[in-house]
Design a protein around this motif. Structure first.
Motif, PDB file in Angstrom:
ATOM      1  N   MET A 207      23.165   4.496  73.875  1.00 19.07           N
ATOM      2  CA  MET A 207      22.184   3.653  73.189  1.00 19.07           C
ATOM      3  C   MET A 207      22.035   2.316  73.898  1.00 19.07           C
ATOM      4  SD  MET A 207      20.720   5.062  70.557  1.00 19.07           S
ATOM      5  CE  MET A 207      20.226   3.664  69.550  1.00 19.07           C
ATOM      6  N   ALA A 208      23.172   1.723  74.307  1.00 18.86           N
ATOM      7  CA  ALA A 208      23.118   0.428  74.989  1.00 18.86           C
ATOM      8  C   ALA A 208      22.391   0.552  76.315  1.00 18.86           C
ATOM      9  CB  ALA A 208      24.538  -0.104  75.192  1.00 18.86           C
ATOM     10  N   ALA A 209      22.600   1.687  77.003  1.00 22.58           N
ATOM     11  CA  ALA A 209      21.923   1.892  78.282  1.00 22.58           C
ATOM     12  C   ALA A 209      20.423   2.027  78.098  1.00 22.58           C
ATOM     13  CB  ALA A 209      22.496   3.139  78.958  1.00 22.58           C
ATOM     14  N   ILE A 210      20.003   2.590  76.970  1.00 27.46           N
ATOM     15  CA  ILE A 210      18.572   2.798  76.711  1.00 27.46           C
ATOM     16  C   ILE A 210      17.906   1.517  76.231  1.00 27.46           C
ATOM     17  CG2 ILE A 210      16.913   4.024  75.240  1.00 27.46           C
ATOM     18  CD1 ILE A 210      18.907   6.361  75.188  1.00 27.46           C
ATOM     19  N   THR A 211      18.536   0.836  75.271  1.00 31.39           N
ATOM     20  CA  THR A 211      17.868  -0.296  74.611  1.00 31.39           C
ATOM     21  C   THR A 211      18.264  -1.641  75.191  1.00 31.39           C
ATOM     22  OG1 THR A 211      19.623  -0.512  72.964  1.00 31.39           O
ATOM     23  CG2 THR A 211      17.812   1.006  72.467  1.00 31.39           C
ATOM     24  N   GLY A 212      19.365  -1.669  75.920  1.00 34.29           N
ATOM     25  CA  GLY A 212      19.896  -2.950  76.366  1.00 34.29           C
ATOM     26  C   GLY A 212      20.807  -3.528  75.310  1.00 34.29           C
ATOM     27  N   ARG A 214      20.860  -6.409  73.815  1.00 35.90           N
ATOM     28  CA  ARG A 214      20.291  -7.187  72.721  1.00 35.90           C
ATOM     29  C   ARG A 214      19.709  -6.303  71.601  1.00 35.90           C
ATOM     30  NH1 ARG A 214      19.651 -12.571  73.610  1.00 35.90           N
ATOM     31  NH2 ARG A 214      20.089 -13.307  75.721  1.00 35.90           N
ATOM     32  N   LEU A 215      19.163  -5.125  71.954  1.00 38.93           N
ATOM     33  CA  LEU A 215      18.521  -4.262  70.952  1.00 38.93           C
ATOM     34  C   LEU A 215      19.423  -3.141  70.441  1.00 38.93           C
ATOM     35  CD1 LEU A 215      14.962  -3.890  72.517  1.00 38.93           C
ATOM     36  CD2 LEU A 215      15.709  -5.463  70.704  1.00 38.93           C
ATOM     37  N   ALA A 216      20.540  -2.957  71.053  1.00 39.55           N
ATOM     38  CA  ALA A 216      21.414  -1.854  70.655  1.00 39.55           C
ATOM     39  C   ALA A 216      22.016  -2.101  69.276  1.00 39.55           C
ATOM     40  CB  ALA A 216      22.522  -1.686  71.690  1.00 39.55           C
ATOM     41  N   LEU A 217      22.082  -1.044  68.455  1.00 46.19           N
ATOM     42  CA  LEU A 217      22.714  -1.081  67.134  1.00 46.19           C
ATOM     43  C   LEU A 217      23.965  -0.232  67.167  1.00 46.19           C
ATOM     44  CD1 LEU A 217      19.571  -0.669  64.817  1.00 46.19           C
ATOM     45  CD2 LEU A 217      20.746  -2.800  65.443  1.00 46.19           C
ATOM     46  N   ASN A 218      25.020  -0.740  66.551  1.00 47.42           N
ATOM     47  CA  ASN A 218      26.283  -0.021  66.561  1.00 47.42           C
ATOM     48  C   ASN A 218      26.229   1.195  65.643  1.00 47.42           C
ATOM     49  OD1 ASN A 218      29.054   0.198  67.440  1.00 47.42           O
ATOM     50  ND2 ASN A 218      29.593  -0.332  65.324  1.00 47.42           N
ATOM     51  N   THR A 219      26.632   2.357  66.120  1.00 47.36           N
ATOM     52  CA  THR A 219      26.586   3.612  65.358  1.00 47.36           C
ATOM     53  C   THR A 219      27.998   4.034  64.982  1.00 47.36           C
ATOM     54  OG1 THR A 219      24.589   4.327  66.521  1.00 47.36           O
ATOM     55  CG2 THR A 219      25.883   6.036  65.417  1.00 47.36           C
ATOM     56  N   GLU A 220      28.153   4.429  63.718  1.00 49.24           N
ATOM     57  CA  GLU A 220      29.413   4.990  63.239  1.00 49.24           C
ATOM     58  C   GLU A 220      29.180   6.445  62.847  1.00 49.24           C
ATOM     59  OE1 GLU A 220      32.438   4.286  63.064  1.00 49.24           O
ATOM     60  OE2 GLU A 220      32.620   2.131  63.429  1.00 49.24           O
ATOM     61  N   LEU A 221      30.189   7.262  62.906  1.00 50.77           N
ATOM     62  CA  LEU A 221      30.123   8.646  62.450  1.00 50.77           C
ATOM     63  C   LEU A 221      30.964   8.777  61.188  1.00 50.77           C
ATOM     64  CD1 LEU A 221      30.534  10.554  65.843  1.00 50.77           C
ATOM     65  CD2 LEU A 221      28.420   9.955  64.627  1.00 50.77           C
TER      66      LEU A 221
END
Length: 582
Positions: A207-212, A214-221
């Motif tokens: 996700m960080a690689a795609i959005t950068g 600043r825009l990345a949101l932390n994902t939990e499972l």
């Protein structure tokens, strides 16, 4: 409160029908296309709010044919309301005297020919007023179980699954936290597992690689959303260690119905609770049908707690015979008119009613589905009448006649079911006159039974002179076959009887001799009837071989044509007196 009465006018094939419901369980029985589904659908219209997914949607086909869309009218009357019920349903009260009230809901459905829509108006009480308040149905809970239903859809995990509803009813609000704490702990434990941690890190890296950054949101499972309603919506039955989806349709229906009953029983906020179930026998073998029905009866009869009124429609003679006799509502169509008979409304001696309940079995339960009934004393008549009818020129099956073996002379247990405002289809009884000898008067029992015709317009009673076997033996064409059948069972006695009978000069004397030996040999009437039926079926006999009293019963039932100048089928007023043969 309980549903006591339903009135229906101009709905589908029903012109004008009033149904009285017993307390507790109600089993609506009748042949196919008699109107059972129309009654259940009328209850759905009256009891299930329009916002519910089980509510019925009417269209132009629901209006009675040939009436130019005459409005459909319905009403439901409830008895025994509590004080709080009277408050909630105040605009629906009907004064019945002595300071007591019934609660009545009314509906009229009109068809708009321009829009081609059916418009429903509902109001309460005796006088038509404004539409019912939207919150009135907050106190009515009715669940509809359709025929050939798919129980998996109601058991499948989801917010509205029947399992979820049951758990919700059983859980106090203060207990919600216990569910949520367990789910949170399970999530925490699962998040600590290395594969889950690696999957979470991989997702966040991608996700960080795609959005950068600043825009990345932390994902939990997480294993489950740790909120109460999401937790219970994920629960599903597991039966004998297997997911419910791997079980048979019949057993899943039992699980679903059990969850439904439990939900209603634990819903004290409702004034009226009911289950409308069509064809509960559809997926169940006979033993489970009986157990299923007994449980329904037990639930509906509970005096304490939250009673559930169970209304089932069925065409199973097994259920009809095993249901409490007062629970039966029989539906029949005759001459285009649908009628109903509620056994609970029939005035009947309690001892006689218990006798009737004992006598009902799957074969006798067929009387509630019949169009015509021929009642006989025993197994011999039941086995022989089909072939005797064939010789007389008719067919019991093609004439839709149900043969009912009353097991002796227990006709009196069944007779209260027939007559005016009761089961109105033609009923004929064949019984023994039990005279001492030909020419003597019949027994008081036979005379008394014949007298019942005066009070039951759709009844015809015909009796033999002495007994059924004696009357058959008086027929010169049938007696030789009877002697052959007897000889098959008793070769030596049969040979001697043939010689003895041949030496006699009159039919009456021959019949006397045959009956005396038949009784003396203690011959099984059932076995004898089976042998004789086969011989009669293979013989080429004429109508006059059949005893006259049997012919008269068959004419009354419309199985064989009546004489042109004599009588009409099913019309005892024009019937001949009992024929006394010579």
């Amino acid at each position: 409160m309980r549903l006591r009465e339903l009135k229906i006018k101009n709905f589908r094939k029903i012109e004008d029908l009033v149904i009285t419901f017993p307390r507790g369980l109600c089993v609506i029985v009748g042949e196919n296309n008699a109107g059972k589904t129309a009654i259940i659908d009328a209850l759905r219209l009256m009891l299930v709010p329009s916002r519910d997914f089980d509510a019925i949607r009417l269209n132009e086909d629901d209006f009675r044919a040939g009436t130019d869309y005459t409005p459909i009218e319905m009403s439901c009357t409830f008895s025994d309301p509590k004080d709080e019920d009277e408050v909630h349903f105040h605009e629906c009260l009907v004064d019945i005297g002595d300071g007591k009230f019934d609660i009545r809901l009314n509906a009229r459905v009109e068809f708009n020919k321009t829009t081609r829509r059916a418009n429903v108006k509902m109001w309460g009480g005796e006088t038509e007023g404004g539409n019912l308040a939207s919150n009135l149905y907050d106190r009515i809970a009715s669940i509809y179980l359709e025929p050939l239903r798919d129980p998996e859809s109601g058991l499948r995990p989801g917010r509205h699954s029947q399992v979820s509803r049951l758990i919700d009813c059983l859980t106090k609000e203060a207990q919600h936290g216990e569910f949520e704490l367990i789910a949170k702990e399970a999530n925490d434990r699962i998040r600590e597992l290395k594969p889950v941690e690696d999957a979470r890190n991989d997702i966040n890296t991608q996700m960080a690689a795609i959005t950068g950054e600043r825009l990345a949101l932390n994902t939990e499972l997480i294993f489950s959303d740790p909120s109460f309603y999401r937790i219970i919506s994920g629960l599903q039955p597991e039966i004998e260690g297997l997911p419910f989806a791997l079980n048979g349709l019949g057993y899943n229906n039992l699980v679903f119905t059990s969850a439904t009953l439990g939900t209603l029983q634990r819903s004290p906020q409702f004034s009226f609770r009911s289950i409308l179930v069509e064809e509960p026998e559809a997926h169940l073998h006979p033993q489970l049908q009986v157990l299923f029905l007994r449980h329904f009866a037990k639930v509906a009869a509970e005096e304490q707690g939250n009673q559930v009124q169970v209304i089932a429609s069925s065409h199973s003679p097994i259920l009809a015979s095993q249901a409490p006799i007062d629970s039966i509502v029989s539906i029949h169509e005759r001459d285009g008119k649908v009628s109903s008979v509620s056994v609970c409304s029939i005035a009947m001696d309690e001892g006689l009613k218990k006798k009737l309940q004992r006598f009902l079995d799957a074969t006798r339960g067929e009387l509630f589905f019949a169009r015509r009934i021929l009642m006989v004393e025993g197994i011999a008549e039941a086995l022989l009448l089909p072939v005797l009818t064939k010789i007389a020129g008719g067919c019991l099956k093609e004439a839709a006649v149900t043969v009912l073996n009353a097991d002796g002379i227990n006709f009196n247990a069944f007779l209260p079911l027939f007559g005016v405002n009761r089961l109105g289809f033609p009923v004929a009884i064949l019984t023994d006159g039990d005279a001492v000898k030909v020419g003597d008067p019949p027994s008081a029992t036979a005379i008394g039974l014949k007298a019942k015709e005066a009070g039951i317009p759709n009844l015809r009673v015909e009796y033999s002179t002495i007994t059924f076997e004696h009357e058959l033996a008086r027929s010169a064409a049938i007696l030789p076959l009877m002697l052959d059948a007897f000889a098959m069972l008793h070769p030596n006695l049969g040979a001697n009887l043939k010689v003895a009978v041949a030496a006699l000069n009159t039919n009456d004397a021959k019949a006397d001799a045959f009956l005396a030996e038949f009784l003396r040999s203690d011959t099984s009437k059932g076995h004898f009837a089976q042998e004789l039926a086969a011989l009669l079926d293979a013989a080429n006999l004429q109508t006059d071989a059949v005893p006259q009293y049997i012919q008269e019963a068959l004419k009354f039932l419309g199985v064989i044509p009546p004489e042109a100048h004599n009588e009409q089928p099913g019309n005892p007023a024009a019937a001949n007196p009992v024929a006394e043969t010579n």
